[in-house]
Design an enzyme around this catalytic site. Structure first.
Site, PDB file in Angstrom:
ATOM      1  N   GLY A 238     -43.548 -17.775  45.016  1.00 35.16           N
ATOM      2  CA  GLY A 238     -44.505 -18.588  44.276  1.00 35.16           C
ATOM      3  C   GLY A 238     -44.471 -18.346  42.781  1.00 35.16           C
ATOM      4  O   GLY A 238     -44.540 -19.291  41.982  1.00 35.16           O
ATOM      5  N   CYS A 359     -52.325  -7.708  44.052  1.00 29.37           N
ATOM      6  CA  CYS A 359     -53.441  -8.494  44.583  1.00 29.37           C
ATOM      7  C   CYS A 359     -54.398  -7.588  45.351  1.00 29.37           C
ATOM      8  O   CYS A 359     -54.863  -7.926  46.432  1.00 29.37           O
ATOM      9  CB  CYS A 359     -52.936  -9.647  45.444  1.00 29.37           C
ATOM     10  SG  CYS A 359     -51.736  -9.174  46.699  1.00 29.37           S
TER      11      CYS A 359
END
Length: 452
Positions: A238, A359
């Protein structure tokens, strides 16, 4: 798309090659108009059956994050245990025809996250960037969760600061200072979710669904045309796609040593990038910890989106045994993350930058890693992202900043600092903390510049 093994003098790479031709329908505009109605019907409010969190992981998070985040943890916890509340962004693919998608997004109340050029230019720029026209929407399903990343469609944005600083940030909202970028991401103030598009060989997808906070490391990297860029931990791809939406680097090396994840990465690149970019984009199979030795000072920009204890995914481990295994893995991750960041700093040229991101909310995988590595690189310094990213985007993200004094403490601070942007503190990075109504994140990012 084919991937073929190609030896070089300094490394073995899997160069991304394409043997397909992007197909364009004879009546592309008619097909798009027919699909607009279908796509609108598939846009829905998020709200699936609630997944139960893994109690072992949740208890561990409660103990650690209540100490590190204080009162913020209760509201962040409420978001993390409630997947139906998670928001999704829509990143457009500049290499595909997106006029119809842009029109649908705007008509449904979506707005652009980033500053953009005149809207009419965006709506009519497809002739210069599109590689194919017809696209078919896939079923609205998520790809599997993986160890080190958000799910490909699981990316987010928003701010938290003290009440004083929050009002101050809104009063002083300013244009972003990023270089000119063609990166476009649309978000919605409510829980609306676009359907995903299925992978179809020979056709480029028009958009990528994601947690918009995942774009922040790419923005911090500030890639410019002609840069040599390394995405050290690239799968599922991504952020590599976002880099190519932002600029046209001379080289983008997407590194992923794990074969399964590397296949996933290659499939992502095939879905979003045209064959004409095959000479600029390559997929490497190296151990990221060794690249700094084999390619010393070669890159202008390096992104280390490090393997981490993905809080969103790990909290919803499928069973108790898997949850316990992940907690054991969590204790070992900082060593790996430190090795990867050291390698990245070695691989970047003097004057170049490294962006480190995770994350997770964990200070042990965020600030502690930065602190440890900085001790080994006196010629590297952390740059303050608060003014550049946090304040301009405070309308959307819940940010806290993580500072230290000039004399770096031997242990990471357990209490993140929340204070005005004018503070003289030297920040190690910024952290996006999920909050109700602003459910993007977690996302930590830090930018390190290697002095010339």
């Amino acid at each position: 798309m084919k991937i073929c093994l190609e030896p070089t003098t300094t490394r073995t790479v899997l160069r991304w090659l394409s043997s397909f031709t992007c197909r364009t329908g004879s009546d592309g505009s008619l097909l798009q108009n027919k699909r607009q109605g279908s796509l609108k019907n598939k846009i829905r409010k998020t709200g699936k059956t609630r997944r139960q969190p893994c109690l072992e992981v949740l208890e561990h998070f409660d103990q650690q994050y209540s100490e590190e985040l204080g009162d913020l943890w209760a509201s962040a916890r409420a978001v993390l245990v409630d997947p139906p509340s998670w928001q999704y962004g829509v990143m457009l693919n500049r290499f595909s025809s997106v006029t119809d998608i842009t029109q649908i997004l705007l008509s449904q109340g979506f707005s652009s996250l980033l500053p953009q050029t005149d809207i009419s230019e965006l709506l009519h720029n497809d002739n210069s960037t599109a590689s194919n026209s017809p696209h078919q929407e896939g079923k609205d399903t998520l790809l599997p969760h993986y160890f080190s990343k958000y799910p490909p469609e699981d990316f987010g944005l928003l701010p938290y600061i003290t009440s004083h600083e929050f009002s101050q940030a809104h009063q002083s909202e300013r244009p972003l200072n990023f270089p000119h970028s063609s990166l476009q991401c649309y978000i919605h103030p409510h829980l609306l979710r676009f359907p995903s598009q299925a992978h179809r060989p020979g056709q480029l997808k028009q958009y990528y669904l994601l947690n918009a906070a995942s774009l922040l490391p790419v923005l911090a990297l500030q890639v410019r045309d002609g840069d040599r860029v390394l995405d050290l931990c690239s799968a599922p791809g991504g952020k590599a796609v976002a880099i190519m939406q932002s600029a046209t680097p001379a080289l983008l090396c997407c590194n992923e040593p794990d074969p399964h994840r590397r296949d996933w990465l290659a499939k992502t690149l095939e879905s979003f990038l045209p064959p004409s970019l095959s000479s600029e984009v390559m997929v490497s199979a190296q151990d990221g910890r060794s690249i700094g030795q084999s390619e010393v000072g070669f890159y202008d920009k390096v992104l280390v989106d490090a393997p981490c204890s993905n809080d969103r995914s790990w909290l919803h481990s499928s069973d108790r045994h898997k949850g316990q295994q992940r907690l054991e893995d969590r204790a070992r991750l900082p060593v790996l993350q430190t090795q990867l960041l050291r390698s990245a700093i070695s691989a970047v040229r003097p004057g170049g930058v490294v962006v480190y991101s995770t994350c997770t909310l964990s200070s042990l995988e965020n600030c502690a890693v930065i602190q440890t590595v900085l001790k080994d690189f006196p010629n590297a310094e952390v740059e303050n992202l608060w003014e550049e990213i946090a304040l301009p985007l405070s309308k959307y993200f819940a940010f806290i900043s993580l500072p230290v004094h000039k004399q770096i403490d031997p242990k990471p601070s357990l209490h993140p600092f929340i204070g005005p942007a004018s503070t003289s503190y030297h920040r190690l990075g910024i952290l996006v903390v999920p909050q109700p109504g602003k459910t993007w994140g977690p996302m930590f990012l830090s930018r390190i510049r290697k002095k010339g």
